[in-house]
Scaffold this motif. Structure first.
Motif, PDB file in Angstrom:
ATOM      1  N   ALA A  12       0.844  -1.198   0.000  1.00 28.29           N
ATOM      2  CA  ALA A  12       0.000   0.000   0.000  1.00 28.29           C
ATOM      3  C   ALA A  12       0.875   1.243   0.000  1.00 28.29           C
ATOM      4  O   ALA A  12       2.037   1.195   0.420  1.00 28.29           O
ATOM      5  CB  ALA A  12      -0.936   0.022   1.213  1.00 28.29           C
ATOM      6  N   PHE A  13       0.324   2.343  -0.459  1.00 32.47           N
ATOM      7  CA  PHE A  13       0.947   3.671  -0.497  1.00 32.47           C
ATOM      8  C   PHE A  13       2.024   3.814  -1.578  1.00 32.47           C
ATOM      9  O   PHE A  13       2.436   4.933  -1.866  1.00 32.47           O
ATOM     10  CB  PHE A  13       1.541   4.067   0.865  1.00 32.47           C
ATOM     11  N   ARG A  62     -12.614  11.071  -2.437  1.00 32.27           N
ATOM     12  CA  ARG A  62     -11.488  10.671  -1.607  1.00 32.27           C
ATOM     13  C   ARG A  62     -10.371  10.069  -2.459  1.00 32.27           C
ATOM     14  O   ARG A  62     -10.622   9.406  -3.465  1.00 32.27           O
ATOM     15  CB  ARG A  62     -11.934   9.636  -0.566  1.00 32.27           C
ATOM     16  N   GLN A  63      -9.134  10.289  -2.020  1.00 31.73           N
ATOM     17  CA  GLN A  63      -7.968   9.742  -2.712  1.00 31.73           C
ATOM     18  C   GLN A  63      -8.006   8.215  -2.658  1.00 31.73           C
ATOM     19  O   GLN A  63      -8.082   7.621  -1.581  1.00 31.73           O
ATOM     20  CB  GLN A  63      -6.680  10.246  -2.054  1.00 31.73           C
ATOM     21  N   VAL A  64      -7.967   7.583  -3.813  1.00 31.98           N
ATOM     22  CA  VAL A  64      -7.954   6.123  -3.874  1.00 31.98           C
ATOM     23  C   VAL A  64      -6.602   5.597  -3.423  1.00 31.98           C
ATOM     24  O   VAL A  64      -5.547   6.116  -3.822  1.00 31.98           O
ATOM     25  CB  VAL A  64      -8.281   5.628  -5.296  1.00 31.98           C
ATOM     26  N   LEU A  65      -6.638   4.564  -2.586  1.00 35.16           N
ATOM     27  CA  LEU A  65      -5.420   3.904  -2.109  1.00 35.16           C
ATOM     28  C   LEU A  65      -5.494   2.433  -2.506  1.00 35.16           C
ATOM     29  O   LEU A  65      -6.303   1.680  -1.961  1.00 35.16           O
ATOM     30  CB  LEU A  65      -5.293   4.035  -0.595  1.00 35.16           C
ATOM     31  N   PHE A  66      -4.687   2.039  -3.466  1.00 36.57           N
ATOM     32  CA  PHE A  66      -4.656   0.635  -3.871  1.00 36.57           C
ATOM     33  C   PHE A  66      -3.887  -0.182  -2.835  1.00 36.57           C
ATOM     34  O   PHE A  66      -2.900   0.286  -2.258  1.00 36.57           O
ATOM     35  CB  PHE A  66      -3.984   0.482  -5.241  1.00 36.57           C
ATOM     36  N   LEU A  67      -4.323  -1.417  -2.609  1.00 37.03           N
ATOM     37  CA  LEU A  67      -3.592  -2.303  -1.713  1.00 37.03           C
ATOM     38  C   LEU A  67      -3.737  -3.739  -2.185  1.00 37.03           C
ATOM     39  O   LEU A  67      -4.654  -4.086  -2.925  1.00 37.03           O
ATOM     40  CB  LEU A  67      -4.071  -2.141  -0.265  1.00 37.03           C
ATOM     41  N   LYS A  86      -7.252  -1.588   5.482  1.00 37.50           N
ATOM     42  CA  LYS A  86      -8.401  -0.878   4.908  1.00 37.50           C
ATOM     43  C   LYS A  86      -9.103  -0.033   5.969  1.00 37.50           C
ATOM     44  O   LYS A  86      -9.443   1.130   5.720  1.00 37.50           O
ATOM     45  CB  LYS A  86      -9.380  -1.872   4.283  1.00 37.50           C
ATOM     46  N   ASP A  87      -9.308  -0.605   7.154  1.00 40.73           N
ATOM     47  CA  ASP A  87      -9.979   0.141   8.217  1.00 40.73           C
ATOM     48  C   ASP A  87      -9.161   1.356   8.640  1.00 40.73           C
ATOM     49  O   ASP A  87      -9.706   2.462   8.839  1.00 40.73           O
ATOM     50  CB  ASP A  87     -10.221  -0.763   9.426  1.00 40.73           C
ATOM     51  N   LEU A  88      -7.859   1.167   8.785  1.00 39.77           N
ATOM     52  CA  LEU A  88      -6.987   2.255   9.223  1.00 39.77           C
ATOM     53  C   LEU A  88      -6.947   3.377   8.194  1.00 39.77           C
ATOM     54  O   LEU A  88      -7.098   4.554   8.536  1.00 39.77           O
ATOM     55  CB  LEU A  88      -5.578   1.728   9.494  1.00 39.77           C
ATOM     56  N   THR A  89      -6.742   3.016   6.932  1.00 43.78           N
ATOM     57  CA  THR A  89      -6.617   4.047   5.897  1.00 43.78           C
ATOM     58  C   THR A  89      -7.953   4.709   5.585  1.00 43.78           C
ATOM     59  O   THR A  89      -7.987   5.882   5.215  1.00 43.78           O
ATOM     60  CB  THR A  89      -5.974   3.469   4.623  1.00 43.78           C
ATOM     61  N   PHE A 130      -8.207   7.368   8.014  1.00 44.18           N
ATOM     62  CA  PHE A 130      -7.395   8.518   7.593  1.00 44.18           C
ATOM     63  C   PHE A 130      -8.137   9.379   6.569  1.00 44.18           C
ATOM     64  O   PHE A 130      -7.814  10.550   6.398  1.00 44.18           O
ATOM     65  CB  PHE A 130      -6.086   8.059   6.970  1.00 44.18           C
ATOM     66  N   GLY A 131      -9.086   8.763   5.837  1.00 48.79           N
ATOM     67  CA  GLY A 131      -9.814   9.485   4.798  1.00 48.79           C
ATOM     68  C   GLY A 131      -9.603   8.958   3.397  1.00 48.79           C
ATOM     69  O   GLY A 131     -10.234   9.442   2.449  1.00 48.79           O
ATOM     70  N   PHE A 132      -8.743   7.966   3.234  1.00 52.31           N
ATOM     71  CA  PHE A 132      -8.508   7.373   1.917  1.00 52.31           C
ATOM     72  C   PHE A 132      -9.667   6.461   1.525  1.00 52.31           C
ATOM     73  O   PHE A 132     -10.480   6.057   2.368  1.00 52.31           O
ATOM     74  CB  PHE A 132      -7.205   6.555   1.919  1.00 52.31           C
ATOM     75  N   ALA A 133      -9.728   6.131   0.248  1.00 50.15           N
ATOM     76  CA  ALA A 133     -10.692   5.164  -0.273  1.00 50.15           C
ATOM     77  C   ALA A 133      -9.916   3.927  -0.710  1.00 50.15           C
ATOM     78  O   ALA A 133      -9.449   3.842  -1.849  1.00 50.15           O
ATOM     79  CB  ALA A 133     -11.462   5.750  -1.449  1.00 50.15           C
ATOM     80  N   PRO A 134      -9.720   2.944   0.185  1.00 54.59           N
ATOM     81  CA  PRO A 134      -8.908   1.776  -0.154  1.00 54.59           C
ATOM     82  C   PRO A 134      -9.595   0.861  -1.165  1.00 54.59           C
ATOM     83  O   PRO A 134     -10.805   0.634  -1.086  1.00 54.59           O
ATOM     84  CB  PRO A 134      -8.709   1.078   1.190  1.00 54.59           C
ATOM     85  N   VAL A 135      -8.809   0.347  -2.099  1.00 56.88           N
ATOM     86  CA  VAL A 135      -9.301  -0.579  -3.117  1.00 56.88           C
ATOM     87  C   VAL A 135      -8.423  -1.821  -3.085  1.00 56.88           C
ATOM     88  O   VAL A 135      -7.210  -1.753  -3.346  1.00 56.88           O
ATOM     89  CB  VAL A 135      -9.269   0.058  -4.521  1.00 56.88           C
TER      90      VAL A 135
END
Length: 200
Positions: free
Chosen positions: A126-127, A145-150, A162-165, A168-173
């Motif tokens: 991630a990140f 929201r900024q997409v965060l791939f993981l 996913k829960d943590l990010t 933070f405000g990210f949109a985890p994918v």
């Protein structure tokens, strides 16, 4: 949650600031020792501390954010990290000067290589697809929201990230495994350096 960092550069600092804003403790480490991090820790406030890499790796979740050639040194001596969630934020730049050079890992993805150096760890990529200037600010924008791939091989570890990010405000994918998803995210993959927003 107690979050440790291996590395204390711009990416680790950006993640640390998000964590502290949401009430998490952060333990930072680098190759130069805790004393070198005193000014940074002071600026981050009472939820931040500096420690050795081994102490940082004892946290609930660990962020690996060091230059690619320094990964073996950064994780050496940590021992087994049985069950620890490790967020791999690295990219396999073998060299940046005079021109960027991508490390040849054969059939392995970058995070599969990282996982091989950190026995017992539950590695989540991630990140790494985001430039630092997209990680540091509030990831919530007027348009989304900024997409965060993981990616990762352990479902519970991915849910933790996913829960943590999301907090933070990210949109985890979630892109799947380190092999399949990691290949999409790493240098040369179609999602590397892709910055997109998700409309809520």
């Amino acid at each position: 949650m107690r979050i440790g960092t291996l590395g204390a550069g711009v990416i680790a600092q950006a993640i640390a600031r998000h964590a502290i804003r949401h009430g998490h403790e952060v333990v930072l480490s680098n190759s130069r020792g805790p004393a070198s991090l005193a000014p940074l820790v002071k600026s981050l406030g009472p939820l931040a501390a500096a420690a050795t890499p081994a102490e940082a790796a004892a946290a609930d979740l660990v962020v690996l954010a060091v230059p690619w050639p320094r990964i073996p040194e950064a994780v050496a001596g940590l021992g087994r990290l049985d069950g620890t969630v490790v967020v791999d934020a690295t990219n396999q730049f073998a060299s940046l000067s005079p021109t960027p050079e991508i490390a040849d890992l054969g059939d392995l993805t970058g995070s599969e290589y990282v996982a091989s150096l950190m026995p017992g760890a539950r590695v989540v990529k991630a990140f790494n697809t985001l430039f630092a200037q997209y990680i540091a600010p509030d990831p919530r924008h007027e348009t989304g929201r900024q997409v965060l791939f993981l990616a990762g091989d352990d479902a519970d570890a991915k849910n933790t990230v996913k829960d943590l990010t999301s907090e933070f405000g990210f949109a985890p994918v979630d892109l799947g495994t380190l092999r399949e998803g990691g290949r999409l995210m790493q240098l040369g993959g179609p999602l590397s350096a892709l910055h997109v927003l998700k409309q809520d």
